[in-house]
Design a protein around this motif. Structure first.
Motif, mmCIF file in Angstrom:
data_model
loop_
_atom_site.group_PDB
_atom_site.id
_atom_site.type_symbol
_atom_site.label_atom_id
_atom_site.label_comp_id
_atom_site.label_asym_id
_atom_site.label_seq_id
_atom_site.Cartn_x
_atom_site.Cartn_y
_atom_site.Cartn_z
ATOM 1 N N ALA A 142 48.960 49.667 12.809
ATOM 2 C CA ALA A 142 49.083 48.260 12.412
ATOM 3 C C ALA A 142 49.626 48.131 10.995
ATOM 4 N N LEU A 143 49.131 48.964 10.089
ATOM 5 C CA LEU A 143 49.635 48.919 8.710
ATOM 6 C C LEU A 143 51.105 49.315 8.646
ATOM 7 N N CYS A 144 51.526 50.258 9.473
ATOM 8 C CA CYS A 144 52.948 50.636 9.497
ATOM 9 C C CYS A 144 53.812 49.470 9.940
ATOM 10 N N ALA A 145 53.357 48.749 10.977
ATOM 11 C CA ALA A 145 54.130 47.587 11.438
ATOM 12 C C ALA A 145 54.206 46.522 10.350
ATOM 13 N N GLY A 164 53.868 47.026 7.176
ATOM 14 C CA GLY A 164 54.678 47.563 6.085
ATOM 15 C C GLY A 164 56.159 47.447 6.351
ATOM 16 N N ARG A 165 56.587 47.647 7.613
ATOM 17 C CA ARG A 165 58.012 47.490 7.918
ATOM 18 C C ARG A 165 58.466 46.050 7.718
ATOM 19 N N VAL A 166 57.625 45.092 8.154
ATOM 20 C CA VAL A 166 57.979 43.681 7.948
ATOM 21 C C VAL A 166 58.042 43.352 6.459
ATOM 22 N N LEU A 167 57.024 43.797 5.705
ATOM 23 C CA LEU A 167 57.014 43.534 4.267
ATOM 24 C C LEU A 167 58.177 44.216 3.565
ATOM 25 N N ALA A 225 62.745 43.593 0.458
ATOM 26 C CA ALA A 225 64.107 44.033 0.165
ATOM 27 C C ALA A 225 65.047 42.834 0.028
ATOM 28 N N ALA A 226 64.893 41.853 0.941
ATOM 29 C CA ALA A 226 65.729 40.654 0.825
ATOM 30 C C ALA A 226 65.442 39.898 -0.472
#
Length: 264
Positions: free
Chosen positions: A61-64, A66-69, A74-75
């Motif tokens: 869950a934290l990986c998912a 983290g990818r969104v964040l 980055a944007a």
């Protein structure tokens, strides 16, 4: 003067003298080595699996998240970087063109003055450094290195090797539990998703195909027929009008050419 550091040499292993053995006593190299029974590892692995499974679930869950964040940040970082570059261009130009040359010149002058004033007053400290502090520092470093190497050889190295063995065994157990938790999660996901897959495949898909066929037969086909009929009626009504308008345009053009005397 400097004292060289003592070089590290590995300790020589004493060669034991062969002792007299009885003919019936087996050689030490021929004695079977005892290994832990394989069934002792399964309770440890089961406990590690129960402990690691929630951790693995939270980790996924934290990986998912983290990818969104990462994408969002980055944007935002690119946007903020563009704004900062746009706002900082005048200050950068001012620094390169005016402030940096002036500060460099002032620093050069101050360094020259300090060097000129410090050459005459620094020789006692230089002499003290070269003749007293450097030898004492070398002796101190040599003594500390000798003590540390002795402690490492006879005390720390065995402890580190034993601790490394324990950590390696614990890491192997945790790694196995981590991978086992991943397999369990995949199996649970497949089991939970199986009813929905079967519902979609055997219920929703045939219903969707039937609805599509009914829509094509009830709505699409009559709409196409109506559109063709309307187009035929419109063409039948507008065709004489188009021909009549074309004839009128040709007659008007002929009259205008006749009145103006232009050739056809």
């Amino acid at each position: 003067m400097t004292v060289p550091f003592p070089s590290y040499e590995p300790p020589e292993q004493p060669h034991p003298e062969p002792a007299a053995q009885s003919p019936a006593a087996p050689h030490p190299a021929e004695r079977p080595q005892t290994e832990p029974a394989g069934w002792l590892l399964w309770p440890v692995r089961a406990v590690a699996l129960v402990v690691v499974l929630p951790v693995r679930l939270v980790w996924e869950a934290l990986c998912a998240v983290g990818r969104v964040l990462d994408r969002v940040l980055a944007a935002l970082g690119r946007l903020l970087g563009g704004v900062l570059r746009l706002l900082g261009a005048p200050f950068a130009w001012l620094w390169r063109s005016a402030l940096r040359p002036v500060l460099a010149a002032i620093g050069t002058v101050l360094w020259a003055v300090a060097t000129f004033l410090g050459r005459g007053a620094a020789w006692p400290f230089v002499t003290l450094w070269r003749l007293v502090l450097v030898p004492l520092g070398a002796l101190l470093v040599s003594a500390v290195a000798l003590v540390f190497m002795t402690l490492w050889r006879w005390l720390l190295a065995p402890v580190v090797r034993a601790l490394g063995g324990v950590l390696a065994a614990a890491w192997s157990v945790v790694t196995w539990a981590w991978h086992a938790a991943g397999r369990v999660l995949r199996l649970v996901g497949r089991v939970l998703a199986w009813p929905f897959v079967q519902l979609y495949r055997h219920v929703l898909t045939p219903i969707g195909h039937a609805l599509r066929a009914v829509w094509r037969a009830v709505v699409v086909a009559p709409a196409r027929m109506v559109r063709r009929a309307v187009r035929a009626v419109v063409d039948g009504v507008l065709s004489p009008v188009r021909r009549a308008s074309a004839a009128v345009r040709s007659q008007v053009s002929e009259v205008l050419r006749t009145l103006t005397g232009r050739p056809r």
